[in-house]
Scaffold this motif. Structure first.
Motif, PDB file in Angstrom:
ATOM      1  N   GLY A 106       0.811  -1.219   0.000  1.00 37.87           N
ATOM      2  CA  GLY A 106       0.000   0.000   0.000  1.00 37.87           C
ATOM      3  C   GLY A 106       0.841   1.265   0.000  1.00 37.87           C
ATOM      4  N   LYS A 107       1.864   1.296   0.853  1.00 36.09           N
ATOM      5  CA  LYS A 107       2.740   2.468   0.911  1.00 36.09           C
ATOM      6  C   LYS A 107       3.483   2.649  -0.408  1.00 36.09           C
ATOM      7  CE  LYS A 107       5.158   3.086   4.763  1.00 36.09           C
ATOM      8  NZ  LYS A 107       5.982   2.779   5.945  1.00 36.09           N
ATOM      9  N   TYR A 146       5.239  12.361   4.860  1.00 33.83           N
ATOM     10  CA  TYR A 146       5.769  12.338   6.225  1.00 33.83           C
ATOM     11  C   TYR A 146       4.941  11.393   7.102  1.00 33.83           C
ATOM     12  CZ  TYR A 146       6.778  13.857  10.994  1.00 33.83           C
ATOM     13  OH  TYR A 146       7.104  13.870  12.330  1.00 33.83           O
ATOM     14  N   LEU A 147       3.616  11.542   7.058  1.00 32.91           N
ATOM     15  CA  LEU A 147       2.737  10.704   7.881  1.00 32.91           C
ATOM     16  C   LEU A 147       2.797   9.238   7.457  1.00 32.91           C
ATOM     17  CD1 LEU A 147      -0.410  13.015   8.109  1.00 32.91           C
ATOM     18  CD2 LEU A 147       1.257  12.564   9.916  1.00 32.91           C
ATOM     19  N   LEU A 148       2.996   9.027   6.155  1.00 32.78           N
ATOM     20  CA  LEU A 148       2.998   7.669   5.622  1.00 32.78           C
ATOM     21  C   LEU A 148       4.295   6.921   5.903  1.00 32.78           C
ATOM     22  CD1 LEU A 148       1.311   5.703   3.866  1.00 32.78           C
ATOM     23  CD2 LEU A 148       2.328   6.767   1.847  1.00 32.78           C
ATOM     24  N   CYS A 149       5.408   7.657   5.932  1.00 36.95           N
ATOM     25  CA  CYS A 149       6.716   6.988   5.934  1.00 36.95           C
ATOM     26  C   CYS A 149       7.594   7.238   7.157  1.00 36.95           C
ATOM     27  CB  CYS A 149       7.509   7.396   4.685  1.00 36.95           C
ATOM     28  SG  CYS A 149       6.655   7.048   3.145  1.00 36.95           S
ATOM     29  N   LYS A 277      -2.284   6.873  11.316  1.00 37.52           N
ATOM     30  CA  LYS A 277      -1.372   7.910  10.810  1.00 37.52           C
ATOM     31  C   LYS A 277      -1.035   7.655   9.334  1.00 37.52           C
ATOM     32  CE  LYS A 277       3.089   7.958  11.998  1.00 37.52           C
ATOM     33  NZ  LYS A 277       3.922   8.054  10.771  1.00 37.52           N
ATOM     34  N   GLU A 278      -0.771   6.398   9.006  1.00 33.10           N
ATOM     35  CA  GLU A 278      -0.432   6.053   7.625  1.00 33.10           C
ATOM     36  C   GLU A 278      -1.639   6.217   6.698  1.00 33.10           C
ATOM     37  OE1 GLU A 278       3.093   2.731   8.404  1.00 33.10           O
ATOM     38  OE2 GLU A 278       0.989   2.124   8.402  1.00 33.10           O
ATOM     39  N   LEU A 279      -2.834   5.882   7.192  1.00 34.13           N
ATOM     40  CA  LEU A 279      -4.045   6.059   6.391  1.00 34.13           C
ATOM     41  C   LEU A 279      -4.298   7.541   6.077  1.00 34.13           C
ATOM     42  CD1 LEU A 279      -6.498   3.475   8.010  1.00 34.13           C
ATOM     43  CD2 LEU A 279      -5.634   3.445   5.667  1.00 34.13           C
ATOM     44  N   PHE A 286      -3.238  11.044  -1.859  1.00 33.17           N
ATOM     45  CA  PHE A 286      -4.261  10.848  -2.888  1.00 33.17           C
ATOM     46  C   PHE A 286      -4.945  12.169  -3.241  1.00 33.17           C
ATOM     47  CE2 PHE A 286      -8.565   9.377  -4.265  1.00 33.17           C
ATOM     48  CZ  PHE A 286      -8.152   8.725  -5.417  1.00 33.17           C
ATOM     49  N   ALA A 287      -5.239  12.974  -2.215  1.00 32.16           N
ATOM     50  CA  ALA A 287      -5.861  14.283  -2.451  1.00 32.16           C
ATOM     51  C   ALA A 287      -4.944  15.171  -3.295  1.00 32.16           C
ATOM     52  CB  ALA A 287      -6.176  14.959  -1.123  1.00 32.16           C
ATOM     53  N   ALA A 288      -3.645  15.141  -2.980  1.00 33.12           N
ATOM     54  CA  ALA A 288      -2.676  15.945  -3.742  1.00 33.12           C
ATOM     55  C   ALA A 288      -2.616  15.489  -5.196  1.00 33.12           C
ATOM     56  CB  ALA A 288      -1.295  15.841  -3.094  1.00 33.12           C
TER      57      ALA A 288
END
Length: 303
Positions: A106-107, A146-149, A277-279, A286-288
């Motif tokens: 997913g990441k 940042y939040l994802l990784c 946090k990752e979600l 996705f929004a970006a």
């Protein structure tokens, strides 16, 4: 209207195939190494695409220049474009393959989707104007990344960095594709040459750094065939057919759903889970990606 609906359905199927392709890339790593996967999948994609090339070459024969000199230039540009794009594709996919083996599916899907934002930013270096919304999207994507990784110790994994490198390399590959498509080329033949070049280039590194065996390739056959036949030959053909009857903006918006389907695939097949946090990071990325593809409003002509 019916053609547009059919086209959009084909593009959604393409996004699903590509999204689940991340699962195939991940599961293949249980048996084979990254360069082997990249090489074999693109050789298979090349073979699958040959009949598609012959079909469209015959169907679009009127588009091929009749004059010998012009035809020679046409074929030469197509060949050069395919080789250069193939080298970039081999580098991008190999980085992605290494990254997928070190991070979640997913990441990897969402980080790879950042190429949508990187492409216009790279346009600065070739003197292309960048809309203000792209810079806003880049800021949103950085927060999402940042939040994802980034973990609690404020470090980022090697797999995430490799997927980010992959997004950069895919951006370069797509800029090259755009450059050659602006010329007079056979786009499907160019893609076929691109697949062959990527397969051969990755194959060189495969024989230098890895030791593939027939047993390992057989064990990974389902993943390899999915990546080569479905993600390569079938999905590419569906994309070509689908994009004919819909707008580029709608097509890119639908195809960006690939990142969402990569998360769904990782969850359904591999049992992967993302933290809250990752979600949130996924949602921001996705929004970006979506915002970056919205076209500017048309200027009204003054009376």
């Amino acid at each position: 209207m019916r053609k547009k609906v059919r086209a959009n359905i084909l593009l959604i199927v393409t996004a699903i195939i590509w999204g689940f392709g991340f699962v195939a890339q991940s599961t293949a790593m249980e048996f084979i190494r990254p360069f082997t996967m990249t090489s074999v999948r693109y050789i298979i994609a090349f073979i699958v695409l040959i009949p598609v090339v012959l079909f469209f070459r015959k169907k679009n024969s009127a588009d091929i220049p009749a004059e010998p000199d012009e035809r020679k230039r046409y074929n030469k540009t197509t060949l050069i474009g395919g080789v250069l794009c193939g080298l970039a594709l081999a580098a991008a996919t190999s980085a992605q393959q290494f990254g997928v083996s070190m991070t979640s599916v997913g990441k990897a899907g969402f980080i790879t989707a950042l190429y949508i934002i990187i492409i216009p930013i790279l346009g600065v270096f070739i003197r292309k104007k960048i809309r203000w919304i792209v810079w806003v999207c880049a800021g949103i994507a950085i927060v999402g990344f940042y939040l994802l990784c980034i973990n609690e110790s404020f470090s980022i994994s090697s797999g995430d960095l490799l997927c980010l490198l992959c997004a950069l390399l895919f951006s370069i590959q797509m800029i090259l594709v755009d450059h050659f498509l602006a010329k007079s080329v056979d786009c499907i033949l160019m893609s076929c040459v691109q697949f062959l070049t990527a397969g051969v280039a990755a194959g060189i590194f495969m024989f230098i750094f890895e030791t593939p065996t027939w047993t390992a390739l057989w064990d990974a056959r389902i993943s390899i065939l999915y990546a080569g036949v479905c993600s390569g030959g079938i999905a590419y053909t569906l994309q070509i057919v689908g994009q004919k009857d819909t707008s580029p903006t709608v097509a890119s918006l639908i195809l960006s759903l690939e990142s969402v389907f990569s998360v769904i695939g990782g969850w359904l097949i591999l049992g992967e889970r993302l933290s809250l946090k990752e979600l949130i990071g996924c949602l921001l990325v996705f929004a970006a990606v979506i915002l970056a593809q919205i076209p500017p409003p048309e200027k009204k002509n003054a009376d």
